[in-house]
Design an enzyme around this catalytic site. Sequence first.
Site, PDB file in Angstrom:
ATOM      1  N   THR A 271      40.736  35.021  46.678  1.00 53.87           N
ATOM      2  CA  THR A 271      39.738  35.322  47.452  1.00 53.87           C
ATOM      3  C   THR A 271      38.431  36.402  47.122  1.00 53.87           C
ATOM      4  OG1 THR A 271      41.045  37.707  48.313  1.00 53.87           O
ATOM      5  CG2 THR A 271      41.815  35.738  48.757  1.00 53.87           C
ATOM      6  N   THR A 319      44.911  37.370  45.914  1.00 60.11           N
ATOM      7  CA  THR A 319      43.094  37.841  46.261  1.00 60.11           C
ATOM      8  C   THR A 319      42.666  38.302  45.306  1.00 60.11           C
ATOM      9  OG1 THR A 319      44.175  40.302  45.946  1.00 60.11           O
ATOM     10  CG2 THR A 319      44.925  38.907  48.011  1.00 60.11           C
ATOM     11  N   ASP A 320      41.621  39.230  45.042  1.00 58.49           N
ATOM     12  CA  ASP A 320      40.377  39.496  44.067  1.00 58.49           C
ATOM     13  C   ASP A 320      41.406  40.715  43.597  1.00 58.49           C
ATOM     14  OD1 ASP A 320      39.140  39.601  41.713  1.00 58.49           O
ATOM     15  OD2 ASP A 320      37.164  39.105  42.865  1.00 58.49           O
ATOM     16  N   ALA A 321      41.579  41.532  42.978  1.00 61.87           N
ATOM     17  CA  ALA A 321      41.721  43.277  42.793  1.00 61.87           C
ATOM     18  C   ALA A 321      41.486  44.467  44.101  1.00 61.87           C
ATOM     19  CB  ALA A 321      41.167  43.776  41.343  1.00 61.87           C
ATOM     20  N   MET A 322      42.643  44.607  44.587  1.00 64.20           N
ATOM     21  CA  MET A 322      42.904  45.000  45.810  1.00 64.20           C
ATOM     22  C   MET A 322      41.967  46.790  45.519  1.00 64.20           C
ATOM     23  SD  MET A 322      43.653  43.257  47.823  1.00 64.20           S
ATOM     24  CE  MET A 322      45.371  43.805  49.339  1.00 64.20           C
TER      25      MET A 322
END
Length: 625
Positions: A271, A319-322
């Site tokens: 994402t 996800t991309d890094a949160m």
Amino acid sequence: MSKFSIKYLYVVLGAMITASCAVQSPPSAKFNSQLEAQIAQKIMLDIRYFCPELQEGERCTTPVTTLPDSLAKLIGDTDVGGIVLFANNLVDTRQIIQLNKDLQTAALKAGHQPLLISIDQEGGRVVRIPHSLGTSFSGNMAIGASAEVNGTKFAVQTGSVIAKELLALGVNVNFAPTVDVNVNPDNPVINVRSFGEDADLVAKLGLAQMNAMQQQGIISSLKHFPGHGDTNVDSHTGLPRVDHDRKTIDSIDLKPFKYAIDNSAPGMIMTAHIQYPELDDTEFTAKDGSSTILPATMSRKILTDLLRHELNYQGVIVTDAMNMAGIAHFFDPTEAVIQTFHAGSDIALMPVSVRSPADFAKVKQLIRDVSQAVIDGRLDQQEITQSVQRIDALKQQYAIDKLIPEDVDIATVKANGVLGNKAHREIEQELANNAIVSIANNGVYPLAKSIRTVHLNMPDKTKCMAMTLALKTRLPKVTFSCSSLAGKTPGDAMTLIKQADLVISADITPQQSMAEMGGMDDIQQWRDRADKKTQTATLLDLMQQAKALGKPSIFISMRTPYNVPLYAPYSDAILATFAHNLRESHYIDDYGRLVSQYQGPIFNAVADILTGKLEATGALPVSIK
């Protein structure tokens, strides 16, 4: 079916049965344990740095190159589903293989599923394996530049090589390829990571590279959904917004993702922390009380309604890094994970930092809190179960347990025969040879035999050394001088330019992003980068003065070619390379001194073009004005 699948089947069935009874009776302790195991499988942690005795207020910068017992215990205690590695974790072949084996052993000894061990090995700007060890390639925009003549050839070859080298080290997930369509010249984070500005070309090359990776046995992750190509903000540092209408979104941003889904089976899709108001204009209240639009990572309309249902994607959404600012500045870590799971993500990447034993409690509390959100009805138990089933199916499909070596020494010997081997280096050089674009040439090259002195203006000292070495190897009778533009204005540059028969200047625009450096741990280093405006002004001044002196001048754009119009008025010839990857080597000179040497495929290709041994056949994959 492996013992891991059987174990997880019981967990899933147990959770489903209990969930169906949750209305009649309070959740039992056993149910909580099963549920927490499910939630943990949906978490991917990074172990970039770890300090066993970190004092409060201190920042940990000690890389994890061997697995501490306490981190191994955390993996066993929690059943986390995956780990992401950074360049800091990777030193040499044996060390990497041993680290990955120890990570997997920590999970398997506790009776858990094998881990997803992931990495960002895109090629070009974003690579994690040391350049001296693996094959880095010139990156996606270079592949795009080569495509007019070579089609998908280099997309396939690079995908295959990257996958082989990762698998040899025990990595089973690659967060690549990037299929963002770079239509914004001011994009600070994607630019040359994209294949270009044409959505059809990006779709074809992205699919070819993804298929090549997955056919070798690596899980590929297309990124960044629904598209990061038209942004002028890096989601590491802010929350970008794309205001395309739906027709543009379909024809540009979504096209590469849809093309891959329709024609293959992407193992993962990552994402983007980006607002797309046309897709979802839902507003939320951020942790500072402000109101803003949900980013795609948090949007159910985008991840479930669009990606899962409309585009019919059946794989794993990560996800991309949160910890990136596009999420972390707006959401509490626990709420961020709950929201993205509600939106439809299967895996939350780096939701909390683990830098010391004090952080272990944060990981466990996160798992408990998200589990409680299921019990409270904020998250749907059936959706969580289906999500875990997708993750488990992916692990089984790619047989990641088979990648764990029994003997590290034997695995190291095999890997050393794969990593950066002669065949792979030849492909790397061939891509560089085919990617370079000749934008202009007013009869400056092939270089005339009358040229005896050449002055270089290069972005830094290593580029000076690499370009000088490549040219000197081919022109042994020519004298070279070089000015590095990385520090203060080179005081002797004009004197050397006056003495030169030819001036060659190079620029790297834009500067490094945090994606290149690694991530949010690098934010201070990113802020402390050299002043690009000053460097640009210095280079322009030197080129203008060379022009005034009537010196023949060649300009080389070493990243995005959008900078060409700025330097074109002072250039007689212009080349675009899209990359500047280097490998460092060492040798002992005639006086017994240790000498460092830098070289790279792009520099070899440029030298061959300038000396007439090679023709520049690349075509610009983006427009310049």
